[in-house]
Motif scaffolding. Sequence first.
Motif, PDB file in Angstrom:
ATOM      1  N   GLN A 268       0.825  -1.208   0.000  1.00  0.00           N
ATOM      2  CA  GLN A 268       0.000   0.000   0.000  1.00  0.00           C
ATOM      3  C   GLN A 268       0.860   1.259   0.000  1.00  0.00           C
ATOM      4  O   GLN A 268       0.515   2.253  -0.648  1.00  0.00           O
ATOM      5  CB  GLN A 268      -0.942  -0.032   1.202  1.00  0.00           C
ATOM      6  CG  GLN A 268      -1.990  -1.134   1.090  1.00  0.00           C
ATOM      7  CD  GLN A 268      -2.879  -1.245   2.308  1.00  0.00           C
ATOM      8  OE1 GLN A 268      -2.411  -1.185   3.443  1.00  0.00           O
ATOM      9  NE2 GLN A 268      -4.175  -1.419   2.084  1.00  0.00           N
ATOM     10  N   ALA A 269       1.993   1.200   0.706  1.00  0.00           N
ATOM     11  CA  ALA A 269       2.911   2.342   0.687  1.00  0.00           C
ATOM     12  C   ALA A 269       3.478   2.557  -0.709  1.00  0.00           C
ATOM     13  O   ALA A 269       3.688   3.699  -1.145  1.00  0.00           O
ATOM     14  CB  ALA A 269       4.042   2.124   1.696  1.00  0.00           C
ATOM     15  N   ALA A 270       3.711   1.462  -1.430  1.00  0.00           N
ATOM     16  CA  ALA A 270       4.215   1.570  -2.800  1.00  0.00           C
ATOM     17  C   ALA A 270       3.198   2.266  -3.697  1.00  0.00           C
ATOM     18  O   ALA A 270       3.570   3.091  -4.546  1.00  0.00           O
ATOM     19  CB  ALA A 270       4.546   0.184  -3.344  1.00  0.00           C
ATOM     20  N   MET A 271       1.913   1.946  -3.517  1.00  0.00           N
ATOM     21  CA  MET A 271       0.871   2.613  -4.304  1.00  0.00           C
ATOM     22  C   MET A 271       0.815   4.098  -3.958  1.00  0.00           C
ATOM     23  O   MET A 271       0.744   4.962  -4.849  1.00  0.00           O
ATOM     24  CB  MET A 271      -0.482   1.958  -4.071  1.00  0.00           C
ATOM     25  CG  MET A 271      -1.652   2.690  -4.745  1.00  0.00           C
ATOM     26  SD  MET A 271      -1.511   2.789  -6.560  1.00  0.00           S
ATOM     27  CE  MET A 271      -2.364   1.273  -7.032  1.00  0.00           C
ATOM     28  N   THR A 272       0.847   4.423  -2.684  1.00  0.00           N
ATOM     29  CA  THR A 272       0.793   5.823  -2.264  1.00  0.00           C
ATOM     30  C   THR A 272       1.943   6.614  -2.861  1.00  0.00           C
ATOM     31  O   THR A 272       1.759   7.726  -3.376  1.00  0.00           O
ATOM     32  CB  THR A 272       0.832   5.918  -0.728  1.00  0.00           C
ATOM     33  OG1 THR A 272      -0.306   5.232  -0.184  1.00  0.00           O
ATOM     34  CG2 THR A 272       0.804   7.364  -0.262  1.00  0.00           C
ATOM     35  N   LYS A 273       3.143   6.040  -2.807  1.00  0.00           N
ATOM     36  CA  LYS A 273       4.330   6.727  -3.321  1.00  0.00           C
ATOM     37  C   LYS A 273       4.261   6.892  -4.841  1.00  0.00           C
ATOM     38  O   LYS A 273       4.520   7.983  -5.360  1.00  0.00           O
ATOM     39  CB  LYS A 273       5.584   5.941  -2.931  1.00  0.00           C
ATOM     40  CG  LYS A 273       6.884   6.583  -3.404  1.00  0.00           C
ATOM     41  CD  LYS A 273       8.079   5.758  -2.956  1.00  0.00           C
ATOM     42  CE  LYS A 273       9.388   6.384  -3.436  1.00  0.00           C
ATOM     43  NZ  LYS A 273      10.574   5.580  -3.016  1.00  0.00           N
ATOM     44  N   PHE A 274       3.905   5.803  -5.536  1.00  0.00           N
ATOM     45  CA  PHE A 274       3.846   5.889  -6.996  1.00  0.00           C
ATOM     46  C   PHE A 274       2.774   6.872  -7.448  1.00  0.00           C
ATOM     47  O   PHE A 274       2.996   7.685  -8.353  1.00  0.00           O
ATOM     48  CB  PHE A 274       3.564   4.516  -7.608  1.00  0.00           C
ATOM     49  CG  PHE A 274       3.310   4.586  -9.088  1.00  0.00           C
ATOM     50  CD1 PHE A 274       4.354   4.757  -9.974  1.00  0.00           C
ATOM     51  CD2 PHE A 274       2.015   4.532  -9.587  1.00  0.00           C
ATOM     52  CE1 PHE A 274       4.126   4.857 -11.342  1.00  0.00           C
ATOM     53  CE2 PHE A 274       1.779   4.628 -10.941  1.00  0.00           C
ATOM     54  CZ  PHE A 274       2.836   4.789 -11.828  1.00  0.00           C
ATOM     55  N   LEU A 275       1.599   6.806  -6.831  1.00  0.00           N
ATOM     56  CA  LEU A 275       0.493   7.660  -7.240  1.00  0.00           C
ATOM     57  C   LEU A 275       0.826   9.134  -7.032  1.00  0.00           C
ATOM     58  O   LEU A 275       0.507   9.980  -7.882  1.00  0.00           O
ATOM     59  CB  LEU A 275      -0.774   7.283  -6.468  1.00  0.00           C
ATOM     60  CG  LEU A 275      -2.050   8.029  -6.840  1.00  0.00           C
ATOM     61  CD1 LEU A 275      -2.383   7.826  -8.314  1.00  0.00           C
ATOM     62  CD2 LEU A 275      -3.213   7.560  -5.967  1.00  0.00           C
TER      63      LEU A 275
ATOM     64  N   ALA B 234       3.242  10.112  -9.816  1.00  0.00           N
ATOM     65  CA  ALA B 234       2.572  10.138 -11.118  1.00  0.00           C
ATOM     66  C   ALA B 234       1.619  11.322 -11.224  1.00  0.00           C
ATOM     67  O   ALA B 234       1.526  11.970 -12.276  1.00  0.00           O
ATOM     68  CB  ALA B 234       1.828   8.823 -11.348  1.00  0.00           C
ATOM     69  N   TRP B 235       0.894  11.607 -10.148  1.00  0.00           N
ATOM     70  CA  TRP B 235      -0.051  12.715 -10.149  1.00  0.00           C
ATOM     71  C   TRP B 235       0.679  14.044 -10.333  1.00  0.00           C
ATOM     72  O   TRP B 235       0.187  14.937 -11.047  1.00  0.00           O
ATOM     73  CB  TRP B 235      -0.854  12.721  -8.852  1.00  0.00           C
ATOM     74  CG  TRP B 235      -1.883  13.818  -8.789  1.00  0.00           C
ATOM     75  CD1 TRP B 235      -1.811  14.980  -8.078  1.00  0.00           C
ATOM     76  CD2 TRP B 235      -3.135  13.870  -9.491  1.00  0.00           C
ATOM     77  NE1 TRP B 235      -2.939  15.749  -8.282  1.00  0.00           N
ATOM     78  CE2 TRP B 235      -3.764  15.081  -9.148  1.00  0.00           C
ATOM     79  CE3 TRP B 235      -3.769  12.989 -10.370  1.00  0.00           C
ATOM     80  CZ2 TRP B 235      -5.004  15.433  -9.645  1.00  0.00           C
ATOM     81  CZ3 TRP B 235      -5.016  13.356 -10.878  1.00  0.00           C
ATOM     82  CH2 TRP B 235      -5.618  14.566 -10.514  1.00  0.00           C
ATOM     83  N   ALA B 236       1.843  14.165  -9.745  1.00  0.00           N
ATOM     84  CA  ALA B 236       2.613  15.402  -9.871  1.00  0.00           C
ATOM     85  C   ALA B 236       3.040  15.651 -11.316  1.00  0.00           C
ATOM     86  O   ALA B 236       3.260  16.801 -11.716  1.00  0.00           O
ATOM     87  CB  ALA B 236       3.845  15.347  -8.964  1.00  0.00           C
ATOM     88  N   GLU B 237       3.139  14.604 -12.118  1.00  0.00           N
ATOM     89  CA  GLU B 237       3.569  14.725 -13.517  1.00  0.00           C
ATOM     90  C   GLU B 237       2.409  14.551 -14.496  1.00  0.00           C
ATOM     91  O   GLU B 237       2.631  14.333 -15.686  1.00  0.00           O
ATOM     92  CB  GLU B 237       4.639  13.661 -13.812  1.00  0.00           C
ATOM     93  CG  GLU B 237       5.892  13.777 -12.965  1.00  0.00           C
ATOM     94  CD  GLU B 237       6.654  15.058 -13.242  1.00  0.00           C
ATOM     95  OE1 GLU B 237       6.642  15.513 -14.405  1.00  0.00           O
ATOM     96  OE2 GLU B 237       7.264  15.599 -12.292  1.00  0.00           O
ATOM     97  N   ARG B 238       1.170  14.664 -14.011  1.00  0.00           N
ATOM     98  CA  ARG B 238      -0.008  14.416 -14.853  1.00  0.00           C
ATOM     99  C   ARG B 238      -0.089  15.415 -16.003  1.00  0.00           C
ATOM    100  O   ARG B 238       0.450  16.526 -15.939  1.00  0.00           O
ATOM    101  CB  ARG B 238      -1.284  14.508 -14.011  1.00  0.00           C
ATOM    102  CG  ARG B 238      -1.573  15.901 -13.460  1.00  0.00           C
ATOM    103  CD  ARG B 238      -2.675  15.851 -12.417  1.00  0.00           C
ATOM    104  NE  ARG B 238      -3.036  17.162 -11.879  1.00  0.00           N
ATOM    105  CZ  ARG B 238      -2.363  17.775 -10.907  1.00  0.00           C
ATOM    106  NH1 ARG B 238      -1.279  17.238 -10.395  1.00  0.00           N
ATOM    107  NH2 ARG B 238      -2.773  18.956 -10.460  1.00  0.00           N
TER     108      ARG B 238
END
Length: 320
Positions: free
Chosen positions: A159-166, A169-173
């Motif tokens: 779950q931490a991996a999802m939080t970090k990746f998201l 990714a959102w910052a570069e949307r």
Amino acid sequence: MKKLLPALALVAALALGWFAYGWYGPAEVGKDTTFIVADGSTLTKVAHQLQDKGLIKSADSFLLRAKVFGGREPVQAGEFLIPKGASASSILDQFQSGDVIRRFVTIPEGMPSIMVYDRLMADPMLTGPIPVPDEGSVLPDTYNYERGESRIKVLARMQAAMTKFLAAAWAERGKDIAVKTPGQAVILASIVEKETGIESERKLVAGLYSNRLKQGMPLQADPTIIYPITKGEPLGRRIRQSEIAAVNDYNTYTMTGLPTGPITNPGRESIEAVLHPAKTKALYMVANGKGGHWFADTLEQHNANVQKWFAIRRARGEMN
């Protein structure tokens, strides 16, 4: 006396060599062997366990040599692979460095949380209970773990991996995307994940659904019909008309906008597709019989594609 001194020196040298060889030479490990150091174990306890398993000749000799040659670091808990022919020195080094056996569990893209739960609970090397994780909270990937590690710790890493990746990714949307929050991105990505397994289609499917969201059209994604029935597990049959017409928080045939939550755990590529969708005018898609889809900008084009799909199904004997 002068003749005795060289002899004593030779004896001392031989004794020192024997003492050192007992530490750096091969121990009693006749084959690759797994060994578990329990949490809280002392070196003394571990030495006696090594002796009991026949991996060293003497616990007392091992402890004495460890005081002379070994480091002062404590032994680490975990499961270790002691290779054939290992020396006492290398065994202690493994235990002190924490060079444990790493095991792996894989969560594939598009695995719903109920199946993530089943996979973790079925692994006999993990310990303790977990709840079914929130849908969309786990990042599909391969994760390593140690024997005896708690399931809750492994799940927390996923779950931490999802939080970090998201967050990254959102910052570069991209600009002018259809979703307004990271949570919405995961919801739409979960639909894209379920709608296509073809990498080259992901951004086009994301672009199609983004167009529908912006125009206020129902997404009409079949997987959103299935999710409230099975929680993401395979339906095992065709969707019924009554299910298409069902009104709930997920069925995108009877609502506009996004479902109330994700319908699976989407992978990195599907999330990226939603945040950087293809620039397309497509509003419709239908299966092409080859695992992919035909896309259409207009309803007229779409209806023609549907007729081609029906012809394929009739040829397969799936419909009259």
